[in-house]
Design a protein around this motif. Structure first.
Motif, mmCIF file in Angstrom:
data_model
loop_
_atom_site.group_PDB
_atom_site.id
_atom_site.type_symbol
_atom_site.label_atom_id
_atom_site.label_comp_id
_atom_site.label_asym_id
_atom_site.label_seq_id
_atom_site.Cartn_x
_atom_site.Cartn_y
_atom_site.Cartn_z
ATOM 1 N N ASN A 31 16.718 9.544 12.678
ATOM 2 C CA ASN A 31 17.140 10.867 12.220
ATOM 3 C C ASN A 31 16.068 11.680 11.497
ATOM 4 O O ASN A 31 16.327 12.815 11.099
ATOM 5 C CB ASN A 31 18.342 10.715 11.278
ATOM 6 C CG ASN A 31 19.483 9.935 11.888
ATOM 7 O OD1 ASN A 31 19.915 8.937 11.339
ATOM 8 N ND2 ASN A 31 19.950 10.370 13.050
ATOM 9 N N VAL A 32 14.869 11.125 11.333
ATOM 10 C CA VAL A 32 13.888 11.786 10.467
ATOM 11 C C VAL A 32 12.530 11.934 11.166
ATOM 12 O O VAL A 32 12.028 10.984 11.777
ATOM 13 C CB VAL A 32 13.690 11.001 9.150
ATOM 14 C CG1 VAL A 32 12.566 11.609 8.313
ATOM 15 C CG2 VAL A 32 14.985 10.968 8.345
ATOM 16 N N HIS A 74 16.405 11.988 16.737
ATOM 17 C CA HIS A 74 15.204 12.462 17.412
ATOM 18 C C HIS A 74 14.805 11.438 18.466
ATOM 19 O O HIS A 74 15.212 10.274 18.410
ATOM 20 C CB HIS A 74 14.049 12.635 16.421
ATOM 21 C CG HIS A 74 14.307 13.641 15.348
ATOM 22 N ND1 HIS A 74 14.135 14.991 15.530
ATOM 23 C CD2 HIS A 74 14.721 13.480 14.054
ATOM 24 C CE1 HIS A 74 14.430 15.636 14.401
ATOM 25 N NE2 HIS A 74 14.777 14.740 13.499
ATOM 26 N N ALA A 75 13.977 11.874 19.418
ATOM 27 C CA ALA A 75 13.511 10.964 20.466
ATOM 28 C C ALA A 75 12.012 11.117 20.656
ATOM 29 O O ALA A 75 11.442 12.186 20.427
ATOM 30 C CB ALA A 75 14.238 11.237 21.778
ATOM 31 N N LEU A 117 11.375 5.507 10.381
ATOM 32 C CA LEU A 117 12.476 5.134 11.264
ATOM 33 C C LEU A 117 13.757 4.939 10.451
ATOM 34 O O LEU A 117 13.994 3.867 9.893
ATOM 35 C CB LEU A 117 12.119 3.863 12.036
ATOM 36 C CG LEU A 117 10.976 3.997 13.044
ATOM 37 C CD1 LEU A 117 10.736 2.684 13.773
ATOM 38 C CD2 LEU A 117 11.247 5.114 14.048
ATOM 39 N N VAL A 118 14.546 5.996 10.370
ATOM 40 C CA VAL A 118 15.834 5.945 9.680
ATOM 41 C C VAL A 118 16.910 5.991 10.763
ATOM 42 O O VAL A 118 17.297 7.061 11.229
ATOM 43 C CB VAL A 118 15.995 7.112 8.692
ATOM 44 C CG1 VAL A 118 17.335 6.998 7.960
ATOM 45 C CG2 VAL A 118 14.835 7.128 7.696
ATOM 46 N N MET A 119 17.377 4.815 11.159
ATOM 47 C CA MET A 119 18.340 4.721 12.251
ATOM 48 C C MET A 119 19.761 5.052 11.800
ATOM 49 O O MET A 119 20.520 5.677 12.522
ATOM 50 C CB MET A 119 18.296 3.314 12.863
ATOM 51 C CG MET A 119 16.931 2.949 13.432
ATOM 52 S SD MET A 119 16.375 4.160 14.652
ATOM 53 C CE MET A 119 15.068 3.262 15.458
ATOM 54 N N SER A 120 20.109 4.622 10.614
ATOM 55 C CA SER A 120 21.418 4.929 10.040
ATOM 56 C C SER A 120 21.302 4.814 8.531
ATOM 57 O O SER A 120 21.224 3.703 7.993
ATOM 58 C CB SER A 120 22.484 3.963 10.563
ATOM 59 O OG SER A 120 23.722 4.216 9.925
ATOM 60 N N HIS A 121 21.271 5.968 7.861
ATOM 61 C CA HIS A 121 20.974 5.969 6.426
ATOM 62 C C HIS A 121 22.049 5.283 5.585
ATOM 63 O O HIS A 121 21.835 5.042 4.399
ATOM 64 C CB HIS A 121 20.778 7.409 5.937
ATOM 65 C CG HIS A 121 21.972 8.288 6.167
ATOM 66 N ND1 HIS A 121 22.142 9.024 7.312
ATOM 67 C CD2 HIS A 121 23.058 8.534 5.395
ATOM 68 C CE1 HIS A 121 23.269 9.705 7.247
ATOM 69 N NE2 HIS A 121 23.842 9.415 6.097
#
Length: 295
Positions: free
Chosen positions: A257-258, A222-223, A187-191
């Motif tokens: 994002n991943v 992604h969802a 879970l990379v919400m905002s790197h």
């Protein structure tokens, strides 16, 4: 392929049966395993550490006698280099095998491993002498022995091209993996946020992992569709969080994002380190609106 009676690993009686079987299986597939220090300790074997060099020297002498070739200084240097190189590769094979044998589960089935898979595995791993990378290779071998068919040849071949810095970047990413449904999702919400950069995870690292094929990195996100679920539980290193799909607009949960590729999914369980302090709370806050009402 040598039969079992020619295996040079000796005195394996003190090893657990799966480890004993693994070592014999490897020996049959790629040639005799000369007992290294670790196996001597485990099996109380007493084997001369110079056996590889002695065998090679005898082979060279035999070639000289049969072909009557005068061995020049150049030939001798080449022979010495070959002996040293093969000794290093043999040690790598044995070190990886011993580490793998120490990580087998009681129900492991090394006897069911495919011989071609083993040959390909050691063709790729025998040049690996870095201790940390050997640990990764040994985990693959142990995983395949525990459950034959777990790792594809493609994953093994990919691993042979993975350098240490890439492995470290992937390990950093795997610290953020949550289990959602049947998937492992980093879970990379905002790197750019500090919780990620403090673990040396940034755009460059993610772009590199995307480029080599371990992840799908998409800045648009992604969802995960949750329409088929009632209230369901997600986990971070065994710590659970309950989400309510009814509260998720359109049924699509933002998972950052991943995503892992198929190869990434196979390698991720081998690379997970310690959980990141505060990351469970970070995600819980991100998904606060999706959690069931209390009371």
């Amino acid at each position: 392929m040598p039969d079992e009676t020619n295996i040079s690993v000796v005195s394996l009686g003190n090893l657990a049966k799966p480890a004993n079987t693994l070592i014999k299986k490897v020996s049959n597939a790629v040639g005799g395993l000369y007992t290294p220090r670790h196996i001597r300790q485990l099996a109380s074997a007493n084997k001369d550490a110079k056996l590889i060099e002695a065998d090679a020297a005898r082979e060279i002498a035999k070639i000289q006698a049969e072909s009557e070739i005068e061995v020049t200084d150049l030939h001798q240097r080449a022979a010495n280099r070959w002996i040293d190189e093969e000794a290093r590769r043999q040690k790598n094979i044995e070190d990886i095998t011993v580490q793998a044998a120490e990580n087998l589960v009681p129900e492991a089935r090394p006897d069911a491993m495919d011989d071609d898979w083993i040959v390909n595995f050691f063709d790729r791993s025998r040049i690996v002498s870095d201790a940390e990378m050997q640990i990764l290779w040994s985990r693959v071998l142990a995983g395949e022995a525990n459950s034959p068919g777990t790792y594809s040849k493609r994953t093994v071949n990919f691993l042979s091209d993975l350098d240490k810095s890439e492995a470290e970047s992937f390990t950093n990413l795997c610290k953020f993996i949550w289990v959602i449904g049947a998937l492992q999702i980093p879970l990379v919400m905002s790197h750019t946020e500090s919780i990620y950069t403090s673990q040396h995870l940034n755009f460059y690292e993610l772009d590199q992992l995307n480029g080599i094929g371990l992840i799908q990195f998409r800045t648009t996100g992604h969802a995960f569709n949750v329409n088929e679920y009632s209230d369901f539980t997600v986990q971070y290193f065994g710590k659970e969080l309950i989400l309510s799909p009814a509260k998720i607009n359109s049924g699509d949960l933002n998972i950052g994002n991943v995503l892992l590729t198929k190869i990434g999914e196979q390698l991720a369980p081998l690379c997970v380190g310690e959980p990141v302090d505060g990351f469970y709370e970070y995600i819980r806050n991100k998904w606060a609106q999706y959690q069931p009402d209390q009371g």
